[in-house]
Design a protein around this motif. Structure first.
Motif, PDB file in Angstrom:
ATOM      1  N   GLY A 104       0.816  -1.215   0.000  1.00 24.25           N
ATOM      2  CA  GLY A 104       0.000   0.000   0.000  1.00 24.25           C
ATOM      3  C   GLY A 104       0.845   1.258   0.000  1.00 24.25           C
ATOM      4  N   PHE A 105       1.902   1.260   0.793  1.00 23.87           N
ATOM      5  CA  PHE A 105       2.799   2.418   0.852  1.00 23.87           C
ATOM      6  C   PHE A 105       3.515   2.609  -0.488  1.00 23.87           C
ATOM      7  CE2 PHE A 105       6.853   4.467   2.289  1.00 23.87           C
ATOM      8  CZ  PHE A 105       6.289   5.682   2.658  1.00 23.87           C
ATOM      9  N   ALA A 106       3.956   1.511  -1.092  1.00 20.16           N
ATOM     10  CA  ALA A 106       4.626   1.589  -2.392  1.00 20.16           C
ATOM     11  C   ALA A 106       3.692   2.152  -3.457  1.00 20.16           C
ATOM     12  CB  ALA A 106       5.141   0.213  -2.803  1.00 20.16           C
ATOM     13  N   LEU A 107       2.426   1.715  -3.446  1.00 21.03           N
ATOM     14  CA  LEU A 107       1.462   2.237  -4.419  1.00 21.03           C
ATOM     15  C   LEU A 107       1.148   3.710  -4.167  1.00 21.03           C
ATOM     16  CD1 LEU A 107      -0.989  -0.770  -4.726  1.00 21.03           C
ATOM     17  CD2 LEU A 107       0.550   0.096  -6.483  1.00 21.03           C
ATOM     18  N   LEU A 108       1.076   4.099  -2.914  1.00 23.48           N
ATOM     19  CA  LEU A 108       0.831   5.509  -2.583  1.00 23.48           C
ATOM     20  C   LEU A 108       1.974   6.387  -3.072  1.00 23.48           C
ATOM     21  CD1 LEU A 108      -0.917   7.598  -1.028  1.00 23.48           C
ATOM     22  CD2 LEU A 108       0.506   7.109   0.947  1.00 23.48           C
ATOM     23  N   LEU A 109       3.211   5.961  -2.817  1.00 22.66           N
ATOM     24  CA  LEU A 109       4.367   6.722  -3.290  1.00 22.66           C
ATOM     25  C   LEU A 109       4.405   6.764  -4.819  1.00 22.66           C
ATOM     26  CD1 LEU A 109       7.196   5.537  -0.879  1.00 22.66           C
ATOM     27  CD2 LEU A 109       6.025   7.741  -0.889  1.00 22.66           C
ATOM     28  N   GLU A 110       4.093   5.646  -5.437  1.00 23.87           N
ATOM     29  CA  GLU A 110       4.095   5.573  -6.895  1.00 23.87           C
ATOM     30  C   GLU A 110       3.045   6.507  -7.491  1.00 23.87           C
ATOM     31  OE1 GLU A 110       2.551   1.990  -9.276  1.00 23.87           O
ATOM     32  OE2 GLU A 110       4.701   1.644  -9.048  1.00 23.87           O
ATOM     33  N   ASP A 111       1.895   6.552  -6.870  1.00 22.36           N
ATOM     34  CA  ASP A 111       0.821   7.411  -7.361  1.00 22.36           C
ATOM     35  C   ASP A 111       1.179   8.886  -7.236  1.00 22.36           C
ATOM     36  OD1 ASP A 111      -1.819   7.760  -8.448  1.00 22.36           O
ATOM     37  OD2 ASP A 111      -2.446   8.407  -6.445  1.00 22.36           O
ATOM     38  N   SER A 112       1.782   9.260  -6.131  1.00 23.29           N
ATOM     39  CA  SER A 112       2.115  10.678  -5.936  1.00 23.29           C
ATOM     40  C   SER A 112       3.329  11.096  -6.757  1.00 23.29           C
ATOM     41  CB  SER A 112       2.336  10.990  -4.456  1.00 23.29           C
ATOM     42  OG  SER A 112       3.432  10.264  -3.960  1.00 23.29           O
ATOM     43  N   LEU A 118       9.296   2.433  -4.697  1.00 20.28           N
ATOM     44  CA  LEU A 118       9.629   1.157  -4.059  1.00 20.28           C
ATOM     45  C   LEU A 118       9.267   0.032  -5.029  1.00 20.28           C
ATOM     46  CD1 LEU A 118       8.221   1.749  -0.458  1.00 20.28           C
ATOM     47  CD2 LEU A 118      10.597   1.811  -1.185  1.00 20.28           C
ATOM     48  N   PRO A 119      10.091  -0.988  -5.151  1.00 26.94           N
ATOM     49  CA  PRO A 119       9.814  -2.028  -6.143  1.00 26.94           C
ATOM     50  C   PRO A 119       8.536  -2.804  -5.828  1.00 26.94           C
ATOM     51  CG  PRO A 119      11.699  -2.622  -4.774  1.00 26.94           C
ATOM     52  CD  PRO A 119      11.319  -1.226  -4.401  1.00 26.94           C
ATOM     53  N   LEU A 120       7.741  -3.000  -6.875  1.00 28.67           N
ATOM     54  CA  LEU A 120       6.518  -3.788  -6.786  1.00 28.67           C
ATOM     55  C   LEU A 120       6.597  -5.051  -7.642  1.00 28.67           C
ATOM     56  CD1 LEU A 120       3.838  -0.970  -6.905  1.00 28.67           C
ATOM     57  CD2 LEU A 120       4.322  -2.485  -4.998  1.00 28.67           C
ATOM     58  N   GLY A 121       7.656  -5.162  -8.424  1.00 26.47           N
ATOM     59  CA  GLY A 121       7.836  -6.352  -9.253  1.00 26.47           C
ATOM     60  C   GLY A 121       6.912  -6.411 -10.448  1.00 26.47           C
ATOM     61  N   ARG A 122       6.503  -5.275 -10.968  1.00 24.23           N
ATOM     62  CA  ARG A 122       5.638  -5.277 -12.151  1.00 24.23           C
ATOM     63  C   ARG A 122       6.392  -5.871 -13.333  1.00 24.23           C
ATOM     64  NH1 ARG A 122       1.190  -1.554 -11.652  1.00 24.23           N
ATOM     65  NH2 ARG A 122       1.488  -0.214  -9.855  1.00 24.23           N
ATOM     66  N   ARG A 123       5.634  -6.624 -14.154  1.00 23.46           N
ATOM     67  CA  ARG A 123       6.206  -7.215 -15.363  1.00 23.46           C
ATOM     68  C   ARG A 123       5.198  -7.094 -16.490  1.00 23.46           C
ATOM     69  NH1 ARG A 123       8.344 -12.939 -13.138  1.00 23.46           N
ATOM     70  NH2 ARG A 123       6.128 -13.229 -12.924  1.00 23.46           N
ATOM     71  N   GLY A 124       5.664  -7.232 -17.709  1.00 27.68           N
ATOM     72  CA  GLY A 124       4.789  -7.277 -18.872  1.00 27.68           C
ATOM     73  C   GLY A 124       3.939  -6.030 -19.012  1.00 27.68           C
ATOM     74  N   ARG A 125       2.642  -6.238 -19.277  1.00 25.92           N
ATOM     75  CA  ARG A 125       1.712  -5.118 -19.479  1.00 25.92           C
ATOM     76  C   ARG A 125       1.583  -4.249 -18.238  1.00 25.92           C
ATOM     77  NH1 ARG A 125      -3.847  -6.730 -21.182  1.00 25.92           N
ATOM     78  NH2 ARG A 125      -4.094  -4.500 -21.264  1.00 25.92           N
ATOM     79  N   ALA A 126       1.706  -4.840 -17.060  1.00 25.06           N
ATOM     80  CA  ALA A 126       1.602  -4.048 -15.833  1.00 25.06           C
ATOM     81  C   ALA A 126       2.731  -3.021 -15.763  1.00 25.06           C
ATOM     82  CB  ALA A 126       1.637  -4.951 -14.607  1.00 25.06           C
ATOM     83  N   ARG A 127       3.911  -3.400 -16.185  1.00 25.69           N
ATOM     84  CA  ARG A 127       5.046  -2.470 -16.195  1.00 25.69           C
ATOM     85  C   ARG A 127       4.906  -1.460 -17.332  1.00 25.69           C
ATOM     86  NH1 ARG A 127      11.126  -4.357 -15.762  1.00 25.69           N
ATOM     87  NH2 ARG A 127      10.661  -3.950 -13.602  1.00 25.69           N
ATOM     88  N   THR A 128       4.548  -1.939 -18.519  1.00 25.31           N
ATOM     89  CA  THR A 128       4.426  -1.059 -19.677  1.00 25.31           C
ATOM     90  C   THR A 128       3.360   0.004 -19.470  1.00 25.31           C
ATOM     91  OG1 THR A 128       5.090  -2.875 -21.106  1.00 25.31           O
ATOM     92  CG2 THR A 128       4.052  -1.004 -22.171  1.00 25.31           C
ATOM     93  N   SER A 129       2.253  -0.359 -18.832  1.00 20.05           N
ATOM     94  CA  SER A 129       1.187   0.620 -18.623  1.00 20.05           C
ATOM     95  C   SER A 129       1.627   1.756 -17.712  1.00 20.05           C
ATOM     96  CB  SER A 129      -0.060  -0.052 -18.046  1.00 20.05           C
ATOM     97  OG  SER A 129       0.175  -0.497 -16.744  1.00 20.05           O
ATOM     98  N   LEU A 130       2.565   1.486 -16.827  1.00 16.06           N
ATOM     99  CA  LEU A 130       3.056   2.531 -15.933  1.00 16.06           C
ATOM    100  C   LEU A 130       4.225   3.291 -16.545  1.00 16.06           C
ATOM    101  CD1 LEU A 130       2.756   3.770 -13.078  1.00 16.06           C
ATOM    102  CD2 LEU A 130       4.589   2.249 -12.384  1.00 16.06           C
ATOM    103  N   GLN A 131       5.138   2.584 -17.175  1.00 16.53           N
ATOM    104  CA  GLN A 131       6.357   3.221 -17.669  1.00 16.53           C
ATOM    105  C   GLN A 131       6.289   3.619 -19.136  1.00 16.53           C
ATOM    106  OE1 GLN A 131       9.360   0.357 -16.672  1.00 16.53           O
ATOM    107  NE2 GLN A 131       9.312   0.883 -14.510  1.00 16.53           N
ATOM    108  N   GLY A 132       5.339   3.085 -19.879  1.00 16.39           N
ATOM    109  CA  GLY A 132       5.232   3.405 -21.302  1.00 16.39           C
ATOM    110  C   GLY A 132       4.485   4.708 -21.525  1.00 16.39           C
ATOM    111  N   ASP A 133       4.332   5.066 -22.794  1.00 20.77           N
ATOM    112  CA  ASP A 133       3.606   6.290 -23.121  1.00 20.77           C
ATOM    113  C   ASP A 133       2.117   5.992 -23.263  1.00 20.77           C
ATOM    114  OD1 ASP A 133       3.405   4.980 -25.511  1.00 20.77           O
ATOM    115  OD2 ASP A 133       4.649   6.377 -26.648  1.00 20.77           O
ATOM    116  N   LEU A 134       1.346   6.997 -23.637  1.00 26.10           N
ATOM    117  CA  LEU A 134      -0.100   6.855 -23.763  1.00 26.10           C
ATOM    118  C   LEU A 134      -0.474   5.814 -24.814  1.00 26.10           C
ATOM    119  CD1 LEU A 134      -2.832   7.814 -22.818  1.00 26.10           C
ATOM    120  CD2 LEU A 134      -2.721   9.640 -24.523  1.00 26.10           C
TER     121      LEU A 134
END
Length: 147
Positions: A104-112, A118-134
């Motif tokens: 929860g803390f990692a997601l809060l920091l990531e959102d703000s 903090l590492p959440l271990g995202r992979r594949g589409r989960a990582r691309t949706s956050l780090q990729g472009d629109l």
């Protein structure tokens, strides 16, 4: 967050609410068969969702796995198991709470911060949706249900 992880966390939250309702209806301080049946019925669903969450968000997969283990331990105790099961379930609950607090803390920091802090271990589409472009976020949108 990947859909299996979101679904799994929703099941986990509803299971806690259901556990509270079933526990409230039983005798105070006494193990109950109703609680045992409920917890042991929810645990396999959580295990399946944990497996489904592995490709996108392994952190949530582990969270669901620990939650399922806690439900199995508590359900076994409620079904008439030894007091050692209650103790093991309690310590598993402490680990689950710490792990959930981290997530929860990692997601809060990531959102703000709008990036991973903090590492959440995202992979594949989960990582691309956050780090990729629109464009990465929209590429499958037209095939989503309801679109």
């Amino acid at each position: 967050m990947a859909r299996p992880a979101a679904c799994g966390l929703s099941v986990l939250g509803c299971a806690w609410a259901g556990n509270a309702l079933v526990t409230r209806s039983g005798p105070p301080g006494q193990p109950g068969a109703g609680v045992a049946v409920f917890l042991l019925s929810v645990a396999p669903l959580m295990l399946l969702l944990s497996v489904a969450a592995i490709p996108g968000t392994p952190l949530f997969s582990v969270l669901l796995l620990v939650g399922a283990c806690r439900f199995v331990l508590t359900g076994a105790y409620e079904a008439g198991g030894a007091a050692l099961l209650r103790t093991a379930a309690g310590w598993t609950g402490v680990a689950l709470a710490a792990f959930a607090l981290y997530g929860g803390f990692a997601l809060l920091l990531e959102d703000s911060a709008q990036h991973t802090v903090l590492p959440l271990g995202r992979r594949g589409r989960a990582r691309t949706s956050l780090q990729g472009d629109l464009g990465h976020q929209r590429e499958r949108a037209e095939r989503e249900a309801g679109v």
